[in-house]
Design a protein around this motif. Structure first.
Motif, PDB file in Angstrom:
ATOM      1  N   TYR A 359       0.848  -1.210   0.096  1.00 47.14           N
ATOM      2  CA  TYR A 359      -0.119   0.140  -0.039  1.00 47.14           C
ATOM      3  C   TYR A 359       0.981   1.331  -0.086  1.00 47.14           C
ATOM      4  CZ  TYR A 359      -4.403  -2.653   0.601  1.00 47.14           C
ATOM      5  OH  TYR A 359      -5.371  -3.171   0.523  1.00 47.14           O
ATOM      6  N   VAL A 366       2.043  -6.379   1.200  1.00 51.58           N
ATOM      7  CA  VAL A 366       0.890  -6.985   1.611  1.00 51.58           C
ATOM      8  C   VAL A 366       0.978  -8.311   0.951  1.00 51.58           C
ATOM      9  CG1 VAL A 366      -1.589  -6.902   1.928  1.00 51.58           C
ATOM     10  CG2 VAL A 366       0.001  -5.030   2.425  1.00 51.58           C
ATOM     11  N   GLY A 387      -6.708 -10.664   7.378  1.00 51.38           N
ATOM     12  CA  GLY A 387      -5.853  -9.815   7.421  1.00 51.38           C
ATOM     13  C   GLY A 387      -4.471 -10.693   6.486  1.00 51.38           C
ATOM     14  N   CYS A 388      -4.768 -11.635   5.683  1.00 52.35           N
ATOM     15  CA  CYS A 388      -3.578 -12.287   4.860  1.00 52.35           C
ATOM     16  C   CYS A 388      -3.500 -11.769   3.550  1.00 52.35           C
ATOM     17  CB  CYS A 388      -3.975 -13.815   4.733  1.00 52.35           C
ATOM     18  SG  CYS A 388      -5.169 -14.183   3.816  1.00 52.35           S
ATOM     19  N   TYR A 401      -6.153  -0.718  -7.060  1.00 56.24           N
ATOM     20  CA  TYR A 401      -4.664  -0.228  -6.665  1.00 56.24           C
ATOM     21  C   TYR A 401      -4.008  -0.877  -8.069  1.00 56.24           C
ATOM     22  CZ  TYR A 401      -6.057   0.869  -2.149  1.00 56.24           C
ATOM     23  OH  TYR A 401      -6.436   1.736  -0.907  1.00 56.24           O
ATOM     24  N   GLN A 432     -16.324  -6.441  -0.326  1.00 55.63           N
ATOM     25  CA  GLN A 432     -16.514  -7.057   1.092  1.00 55.63           C
ATOM     26  C   GLN A 432     -17.309  -6.158   1.884  1.00 55.63           C
ATOM     27  OE1 GLN A 432     -12.723  -7.766   3.401  1.00 55.63           O
ATOM     28  NE2 GLN A 432     -13.717  -9.357   4.494  1.00 55.63           N
TER      29      GLN A 432
HETATM   30  C1  M5T Z   1      -4.161  -7.433   4.210  1.00 58.05           C
HETATM   31  C2  M5T Z   1      -3.443  -3.832   5.092  1.00 58.05           C
HETATM   32  C3  M5T Z   1      -3.894  -4.512   6.208  1.00 58.05           C
HETATM   33  C4  M5T Z   1      -3.378  -6.194   6.355  1.00 58.05           C
HETATM   34  C5  M5T Z   1      -3.140  -6.473   5.006  1.00 58.05           C
HETATM   35  C6  M5T Z   1      -7.458  -2.628   2.840  1.00 58.05           C
HETATM   36  C7  M5T Z   1      -5.988  -2.485   3.305  1.00 58.05           C
HETATM   37  C8  M5T Z   1      -5.363  -3.260   4.083  1.00 58.05           C
HETATM   38  N1  M5T Z   1      -4.095  -2.806   4.457  1.00 58.05           N
HETATM   39  C9  M5T Z   1      -3.582  -1.572   4.269  1.00 58.05           C
HETATM   40  O1  M5T Z   1      -2.518  -1.291   4.767  1.00 58.05           O
HETATM   41  N2  M5T Z   1      -4.401  -0.425   3.745  1.00 58.05           N
HETATM   42  C10 M5T Z   1      -5.756  -1.005   3.283  1.00 58.05           C
HETATM   43  O2  M5T Z   1      -6.255   0.065   2.663  1.00 58.05           O
HETATM   44  O3  M5T Z   1      -3.022  -5.059   4.076  1.00 58.05           O
HETATM   45  O4  M5T Z   1      -5.517  -6.755   4.257  1.00 58.05           O
HETATM   46  P1  M5T Z   1      -6.598  -7.367   3.363  1.00 58.05           P
HETATM   47  O5  M5T Z   1      -6.370  -7.593   1.942  1.00 58.05           O
HETATM   48  O6  M5T Z   1      -7.933  -6.315   3.582  1.00 58.05           O
HETATM   49  O7  M5T Z   1      -6.984  -8.700   4.200  1.00 58.05           O
HETATM   50  P2  M5T Z   1      -8.086  -9.738   4.023  1.00 58.05           P
HETATM   51  O8  M5T Z   1      -8.973  -9.434   2.979  1.00 58.05           O
HETATM   52  O9  M5T Z   1      -7.278 -11.032   3.722  1.00 58.05           O
HETATM   53  O10 M5T Z   1      -8.625  -9.864   5.331  1.00 58.05           O
HETATM   54  P3  M5T Z   1     -10.212 -10.024   5.723  1.00 58.05           P
HETATM   55  O11 M5T Z   1     -10.367  -9.441   7.090  1.00 58.05           O
HETATM   56  O12 M5T Z   1     -11.176  -9.602   4.895  1.00 58.05           O
HETATM   57  O13 M5T Z   1     -10.320 -11.630   5.631  1.00 58.05           O
HETATM   58  O14 M5T Z   1      -2.112  -6.385   6.931  1.00 58.05           O
HETATM   59  O15 M5T Z   1      -3.707  -3.941   7.573  1.00 58.05           O
END
Ligand code: M5T
Ligand code: MG
Length: 592
Positions: A359, A366, A387-388, A401, A432
């Protein structure tokens, strides 16, 4: 300023018309005391002297002549006064047209720019700030422009014209004007040096106030549930009070100016009469000239006041101009290429190769080294702990993005090379967080595909398992939806957002944890219907429940931004430790 210049272009004819009428208005304003002084000097003083020296028939003729002169000059004054009013009216009209038109255009540009923002740019500004920038700040600019044009033309003409005319009438009293102007300037610089630094602060405080109001209002339920009203109230009060204090300070300082100014304005005529009377007694000055002089000195002071008023507005509006420019000058990180490729709406394979992603401004990667292909006609599922990086991964497909390394391709074409509209048309995306817009169920669904028919809509709802609860509503598809879609249940909202995506009849579907609020039976029915009806589509499902993804053609298991296993349910049970863990924690032995 560059943006203001650009936006002002269409309004140049109005601007010119406005300037012409302002100049005319100032000219008429300067004429009036002059005509009046003639009326007094000639019509009253001169004729009286003549009449008192004459006798009999001669006196009567002179009296008749005087009357005629006074009427004629009085009529002239009336005309000049009317001219002033008409010009003022015209100025008002042209100025209002220009100001409001320009601010509408500016608002439109700011809004359009914000709409083009990718999520990365949104992260830069707060929503509250974007709202203030496109409303309050634009209004400041509008005010500056319409006031500014008026002042910058009117004040110099009045000021310089006033000085010239006053000097003509009574050069020996020029020092009174000089003194009054010095006093006015002194006052203004005192006041402004106190008030100016506060203007930027005021705009920032408006932002803050908006932010807190928005936050606590949209999270009202949470606030109530946690009984944090007190805390929220205090937070709001603090922001509101900071705003109040700063505004109060500025207004106090400013309000000091009015009375002081009128004191100066009333003392100057006193001084003029005091000194003028002596000159009149010694026949060095005519009464009419003194009267005109008083008015001109008033004009001169008014001109300085107006200019100073603008000096206060300009820095304030400049703050707003800069805030608007910040939005308009933001470089979009996700941009369309010039010779962007347009893909036909056919079967689409989505291919990730060696994708890395971080990000903007975030700490570290990430996603790392993501490689897989989601084939057309197949269901690809992504599973992994919270958060994966699942959401981050699917966000790369519609280019919410851009990748920081590697590539995302559709049928071999990098998404970064594709026409943006075309790319998004190819994708039915269920985010989501389910968001609906205020309107009706119909308006929400139709927005996705305005060309769709009633049958298409019903079909989409049938696939999304939404038909049942919609027909249970008396209004059916016209059931009103409130802002954000808060007046339907979480599961219903999810199904509506799914139906909305299906409405697009696109070749690629992304469901980001979109079945989470559904019960198992509905989840099952929905997945069956998807398979039957969208048999050619590329379906990507992000899920947390093994049961809802176990029959997918390809399952990706993610952990901390990496793919730790891919294959079918069976293969993964054998090969992937992480998958086994998830599966055994959720399913009974028989189900596995
Ligand atoms: C993955 C970070 C977040 C996490 C990682 C959306 C978003 C996420 N993150 C940012 O730094 N900025 C942002 O705008 O990225 O996040 P994710 O892709 O949202 O994880 P997920 O979809 O697998 O999680 P979940 O809870 O929806 O199952 O470290 O901090
Ligand atoms: Mg997510």
């Amino acid at each position: 300023m560059k943006h203001i210049k650009e936006h002002i272009k269409p309004y140049i004819p109005l601007l010119i018309a406005s300037i012409i009428f302002i100049a005319a208005q100032a000219y008429f304003n300067l004429m009036l005391p002059n005509v009046m002084s003639q009326l007094v000097n000639v019509g009253i003083q001169e004729y009286f002297q003549k009449i008192s020296a004459a006798t009999g028939e001669r006196a009567r003729v002179l009296i008749a002549e005087q009357k005629e002169y006074i009427y004629k000059t009085g009529f002239k004054m009336l005309l000049v006064a009317m001219g002033t009013s008409l010009c003022a009216l015209a100025v008002q009209y042209f100025n209002a047209r220009m100001g409001t038109g320009l601010s509408r255009d500016l608002r439109r540009s700011v809004f359009a720019k914000i709409e083009s923002f990718s999520s990365a740019e949104f992260d830069q500004f707060s929503t509250a700030s974007l709202i203030t920038r496109s409303t309050n700040d634009v209004q400041q600019v509008q005010m500056m422009l319409s006031m500014g044009v008026r002042t910058l033309v009117f004040a110099p003409v009045m000021g310089i014209g006033g000085v010239v005319m006053a000097m003509k009438k009574a050069p020996s009293m020029a020092w009174i004007n000089a003194l009054s102007v010095l006093l006015v300037l002194g006052l203004i610089s005192c006041v402004y040096s106190l008030a100016l630094p506060k203007f930027k602060l005021i705009q920032e405080l408006v932002d803050r106030l908006n932010l807190i109001a928005r936050e606590s209002l949209s999270g009202l339920m949470v606030v109530r549930a946690f009984s944090t009203q007190k805390y929220e109230e205090e937070r709001f009060d603090k922001a509101s009070n900071d705003y109040r204090k700063t505004n109060l300070f500025v207004n106090r300082v400013m309000s000091f100016m009015g009375p002081t100014m009128s004191l100066i304005q009333s003392l100057v005529p006193v001084a003029i009469v005091w000194i003028g009377a002596e000159k009149i007694a010694r026949s060095q000055l005519l009464v009419g000239d003194m009267m005109a002089y008083i008015q001109y000195s008033g004009n001169i002071m008014a001109a300085f006041m107006m200019i100073s008023g603008i000096f206060i507005m300009i820095p304030r509006a400049m703050v707003s101009v800069n805030r608007i420019s910040e939005v308009l000058d933001t470089q979009d990180m996700v941009v369309e290429k010039e010779d962007a490729v347009v893909l036909p709406k056919g079967r689409c394979d989505v291919q990730f190769s060696g994708v890395n992603f971080a990000y903007p401004g975030g700490d570290g990667e990430v996603l790392s080294d993501i490689t897989f292909t989601a084939k057309a006609g197949q269901v690809t599922a992504i599973i992994g702990s919270t958060g994966c990086g699942k959401t981050s991964l699917v966000n790369l497909i519609p280019r919410l993005y851009d990748v920081t390394g590697g590539s995302v391709k559709i049928n071999g074409v990098d998404v970064r090379d594709m026409n943006m509209k075309n790319l998004r048309d190819l994708i039915g995306y269920v985010p989501q967080k389910s968001v609906l817009f205020s309107g009706t169920i119909r308006s929400n669904l139709m927005a996705a595909n305005p060309g769709a028919t009633e049958d298409d809509m019903e079909k989409a709802c049938e696939i999304a398992q939404a038909k049942e609860f919609i027909s249970a509503k008396t209004e059916g598809y016209d059931y009103p939806i409130s802002q954000g879609g808060t007046n339907v249940s979480g599961g219903q909202r999810q199904r509506l957002t799914i139906a909305r995506a299906i409405m697009k009849m696109s070749p690629i579907y992304i469901f980001d944890d979109s079945f989470s609020a559904l019960d198992f039976t509905t989840d099952l029915k929905l997945r069956k219907a998807l398979k039957q009806n969208l048999s050619d589509a590329t379906i990507i499902i992000v899920g947390q429940r093994v049961a809802s993804i176990m029959d997918a053609d390809l399952i990706l298991v993610m952990d901390e931004g990496r793919i730790v296993g891919q294959g079918t349910h069976k293969q993964l049970l054998e090969s992937c430790e992480e998958y086994r863990e998830i599966a055994y924690s959720q399913l009974s032995k028989e189900e596995v």
